[in-house]
Design a protein around this motif. Structure first.
Motif, mmCIF file in Angstrom:
data_model
loop_
_atom_site.group_PDB
_atom_site.id
_atom_site.type_symbol
_atom_site.label_atom_id
_atom_site.label_comp_id
_atom_site.label_asym_id
_atom_site.label_seq_id
_atom_site.Cartn_x
_atom_site.Cartn_y
_atom_site.Cartn_z
ATOM 1 N N MET A 276 -103.018 67.779 55.248
ATOM 2 C CA MET A 276 -101.803 67.233 54.640
ATOM 3 C C MET A 276 -100.709 68.293 54.565
ATOM 4 O O MET A 276 -99.539 68.026 54.829
ATOM 5 C CB MET A 276 -102.116 66.654 53.259
ATOM 6 C CG MET A 276 -102.922 65.366 53.322
ATOM 7 S SD MET A 276 -103.249 64.605 51.713
ATOM 8 C CE MET A 276 -101.629 64.397 51.042
ATOM 9 N N TYR A 277 -101.093 69.520 54.204
ATOM 10 C CA TYR A 277 -100.116 70.604 54.155
ATOM 11 C C TYR A 277 -99.589 70.918 55.558
ATOM 12 O O TYR A 277 -98.403 71.198 55.745
ATOM 13 C CB TYR A 277 -100.751 71.851 53.540
ATOM 14 C CG TYR A 277 -100.850 71.818 52.037
ATOM 15 C CD1 TYR A 277 -99.828 72.327 51.237
ATOM 16 C CD2 TYR A 277 -101.969 71.273 51.410
ATOM 17 C CE1 TYR A 277 -99.923 72.306 49.865
ATOM 18 C CE2 TYR A 277 -102.064 71.245 50.020
ATOM 19 C CZ TYR A 277 -101.039 71.766 49.254
ATOM 20 O OH TYR A 277 -101.119 71.735 47.883
ATOM 21 N N LEU B 141 -104.198 61.322 55.680
ATOM 22 C CA LEU B 141 -102.977 61.486 54.893
ATOM 23 C C LEU B 141 -102.935 60.497 53.741
ATOM 24 O O LEU B 141 -103.408 59.363 53.854
ATOM 25 C CB LEU B 141 -101.740 61.291 55.778
ATOM 26 C CG LEU B 141 -101.686 62.143 57.049
ATOM 27 C CD1 LEU B 141 -100.410 61.837 57.823
ATOM 28 C CD2 LEU B 141 -101.780 63.615 56.711
ATOM 29 N N HIS C 158 -97.182 68.086 56.610
ATOM 30 C CA HIS C 158 -95.922 68.159 55.862
ATOM 31 C C HIS C 158 -95.038 69.287 56.396
ATOM 32 O O HIS C 158 -93.821 69.127 56.559
ATOM 33 C CB HIS C 158 -96.201 68.367 54.375
ATOM 34 C CG HIS C 158 -94.972 68.479 53.546
ATOM 35 N ND1 HIS C 158 -94.634 69.631 52.863
ATOM 36 C CD2 HIS C 158 -93.956 67.608 53.311
ATOM 37 C CE1 HIS C 158 -93.493 69.451 52.234
ATOM 38 N NE2 HIS C 158 -93.066 68.249 52.492
ATOM 39 N N SER D 102 -95.450 68.682 46.739
ATOM 40 C CA SER D 102 -94.068 68.829 47.186
ATOM 41 C C SER D 102 -93.432 67.497 47.581
ATOM 42 O O SER D 102 -92.239 67.447 47.891
ATOM 43 C CB SER D 102 -93.992 69.795 48.375
ATOM 44 O OG SER D 102 -94.868 69.387 49.405
ATOM 45 N N ILE D 103 -94.211 66.417 47.566
ATOM 46 C CA ILE D 103 -93.694 65.098 47.934
ATOM 47 C C ILE D 103 -93.280 64.337 46.686
ATOM 48 O O ILE D 103 -94.078 64.108 45.785
ATOM 49 C CB ILE D 103 -94.752 64.281 48.713
ATOM 50 C CG1 ILE D 103 -95.098 64.955 50.038
ATOM 51 C CG2 ILE D 103 -94.255 62.862 48.956
ATOM 52 C CD1 ILE D 103 -93.964 64.993 51.031
ATOM 53 N N GLU E 148 -91.297 68.723 58.038
ATOM 54 C CA GLU E 148 -90.072 69.390 57.596
ATOM 55 C C GLU E 148 -89.503 70.281 58.699
ATOM 56 O O GLU E 148 -88.286 70.409 58.833
ATOM 57 C CB GLU E 148 -90.342 70.215 56.342
ATOM 58 C CG GLU E 148 -90.414 69.393 55.072
ATOM 59 C CD GLU E 148 -90.238 70.235 53.819
ATOM 60 O OE1 GLU E 148 -90.102 71.473 53.935
ATOM 61 O OE2 GLU E 148 -90.238 69.654 52.725
ATOM 62 N N LEU F 3 -97.551 60.311 51.534
ATOM 63 C CA LEU F 3 -97.168 61.225 52.606
ATOM 64 C C LEU F 3 -96.916 60.453 53.904
ATOM 65 O O LEU F 3 -95.990 60.785 54.665
ATOM 66 C CB LEU F 3 -98.247 62.289 52.823
ATOM 67 C CG LEU F 3 -97.980 63.314 53.934
ATOM 68 C CD1 LEU F 3 -96.634 64.012 53.735
ATOM 69 C CD2 LEU F 3 -99.099 64.343 54.004
ATOM 70 N N THR G 253 -93.599 76.638 52.826
ATOM 71 C CA THR G 253 -92.830 75.432 53.132
ATOM 72 C C THR G 253 -91.592 75.344 52.241
ATOM 73 O O THR G 253 -90.494 75.010 52.702
ATOM 74 C CB THR G 253 -93.706 74.180 52.963
ATOM 75 O OG1 THR G 253 -94.877 74.309 53.768
ATOM 76 C CG2 THR G 253 -92.960 72.930 53.383
ATOM 77 N N TRP H 37 -93.537 59.113 53.599
ATOM 78 C CA TRP H 37 -92.565 60.198 53.765
ATOM 79 C C TRP H 37 -92.343 60.493 55.247
ATOM 80 O O TRP H 37 -91.201 60.671 55.702
ATOM 81 C CB TRP H 37 -93.073 61.443 53.037
ATOM 82 C CG TRP H 37 -92.130 62.604 53.057
ATOM 83 C CD1 TRP H 37 -91.179 62.914 52.146
ATOM 84 C CD2 TRP H 37 -92.066 63.636 54.065
ATOM 85 N NE1 TRP H 37 -90.512 64.068 52.515
ATOM 86 C CE2 TRP H 37 -91.041 64.520 53.687
ATOM 87 C CE3 TRP H 37 -92.777 63.879 55.235
ATOM 88 C CZ2 TRP H 37 -90.696 65.642 54.444
ATOM 89 C CZ3 TRP H 37 -92.436 64.982 56.009
ATOM 90 C CH2 TRP H 37 -91.416 65.852 55.595
ATOM 91 N N LEU H 38 -93.422 60.546 56.024
ATOM 92 C CA LEU H 38 -93.308 60.830 57.455
ATOM 93 C C LEU H 38 -92.547 59.731 58.186
ATOM 94 O O LEU H 38 -91.713 60.009 59.056
ATOM 95 C CB LEU H 38 -94.703 60.998 58.061
ATOM 96 C CG LEU H 38 -95.419 62.313 57.745
ATOM 97 C CD1 LEU H 38 -96.888 62.215 58.120
ATOM 98 C CD2 LEU H 38 -94.761 63.476 58.474
ATOM 99 N N MET I 286 -100.247 66.045 47.195
ATOM 100 C CA MET I 286 -99.245 66.824 47.936
ATOM 101 C C MET I 286 -98.048 66.999 47.006
ATOM 102 O O MET I 286 -97.125 66.206 46.998
ATOM 103 C CB MET I 286 -98.842 66.041 49.194
ATOM 104 C CG MET I 286 -98.025 66.836 50.160
ATOM 105 S SD MET I 286 -99.043 67.978 51.090
ATOM 106 C CE MET I 286 -97.982 69.405 51.047
#
Length: 366
Positions: free
Chosen positions: A187-188, A224, A191, A273-274, A195, A228, A154, A231-232, A271
């Motif tokens: 979750m991965y 989730l 995400h 990366s968030i 993206e 996250l 990712t 974020w979505l 997560m």
């Protein structure tokens, strides 16, 4: 890129990194002969060119590498296969942690330095993880490696998108999704899908992008984390703004603020990366409002600018673009020009083709 511009870039890179290179006149000859296939690119110059052009060694020297003779495989191939399987079996939890730590280091470097200088490291890191997963046999070994791979893929995909390599970005997101499914890591998976929607948005298909990010949220369901989910919703809001759906944009952004946990903490423990807190989301709201041409965008963006983490260099470039856009909507060209100048400096610093393209578009509207 013209020959002269490439030569200038090589010389600037060499000065910055203390590398030994030929004189300008010789470089002109080298570049011409590289282009015409009369001279092979050696390892020293290949390292410089990969960093400058944001490409892999295979992309840079594919034909040259193909001409290098390889040792013939063993008669039946079983010895080599079993050796790889044995190597994959030896992957321990400590090694998986090392893989995750390497991804985290590359993520930090990417935020501050940009993706162009990390092409080699990112490519090698992905290849190592893919090799470990390909030859791992049993689930207890495969799952943790798959989790590590989806995080790395990712990140590599976002870097490729930022560098203008859209097909590579798409393929890396597909790799991340497959790895997440293998790891049973929703979750991965979600995400990566969220993206990946940005690739569609950048390609001029924002309506499809909105559909994909909404589908990602459906896939995640109740599994989730709150951050996250926020974020979505924020990603959906931005993509709705690009698709010309102002009401849906505002509703999605309201849901993002409603989901976001309170406090200054930005990192999602589940997560990594968030990064999202109230300050980040305020900036994101300003971005979406600027895309809509809403006059309120300026207030949100300046509020976010005061609190932005200075290590998020690429994010600062995006914020300056948003402010330039918002000021242009208000007819305030002098302020817009100032922010575009700052954005251009930051985009060059990180090598962000994505932001440079947007800066050029905004400059054309001045």
């Amino acid at each position: 890129m013209s020959q002269e511009r490439l030569i200038h870039a090589i010389e600037a890179y060499a000065r910055q990194h203390g590398s030994e290179i030929a004189g300008t006149a010789s470089l002109r000859t080298y570049v011409s002969e590289w282009e015409n296939g009369k001279r092979k690119i050696n390892d020293h110059y290949a390292g410089i060119l990969r960093a400058l052009l944001g490409c892999t060694d295979e992309e840079l020297r594919g034909e040259q590498l193909a001409s290098v003779p390889t040792l013939p495989p063993s008669a039946d191939g079983y010895d080599d296969l079993l050796s790889r399987i044995d190597s994959a079996r030896s992957v321990s939890q400590s090694m998986v942690k090392a893989f995750m730590d390497q991804t985290e280091l590359l993520r930090t470097m990417d935020r501050q330095l940009g993706a162009a200088s990390l092409v080699d490291q990112m490519g090698s890191h992905l290849a190592t993880l893919e090799e470990a997963l390909t030859f791992a046999v049993l689930p207890d070994t495969r799952r943790p490696v798959a989790v590590a791979l989806t995080g790395a893929a990712t990140l590599a995909a976002w870097q490729a998108l930022d560098g203008g390599y859209v097909e590579r970005a798409w393929r890396n997101y597909e790799l991340a999704k497959r790895a997440a499914q293998e790891a049973d890591a929703p979750m991965y998976l979600v995400h990566a899908m969220g993206e990946q929607a940005y690739v569609l948005g950048e390609a001029g298909r924002p309506t499809d992008a909105v559909k994909l990010v909404r589908y990602a949220r459906e896939v995640g369901g109740e599994r989730l984390s709150p951050r996250l989910q926020a974020w979505l919703h924020a990603a959906e809001a931005e993509l709705c703004a690009k698709a010309g759906q102002p009401d849906d944009c505002r509703r999605a952004m309201d849901r993002a603020f409603a989901c976001l946990p309170a406090g200054d903490e930005a990192r999602d423990e589940d997560m990594l990366s968030i990064f999202l807190n109230h300050g980040h989301l305020t900036r994101w709201r300003g971005n979406a409002l600027a895309l809509l041409g809403d006059d309120e965008a300026v207030d949100s963006l300046y509020a976010a600018l005061d609190s932005v983490d200075t290590t998020f260099v690429r994010a600062q470039a995006g914020m300056r673009c948003d402010l330039a856009h918002a000021h242009l909507v208000r007819g305030e060209r002098d302020q817009a020009r100032q922010h575009l100048q700052q954005a251009r400096l930051l985009a060059k610093r990180t090598g962000s083709v994505r932001h440079q393209r947007r800066i050029d578009l905004l400059t054309g509207r001045m």
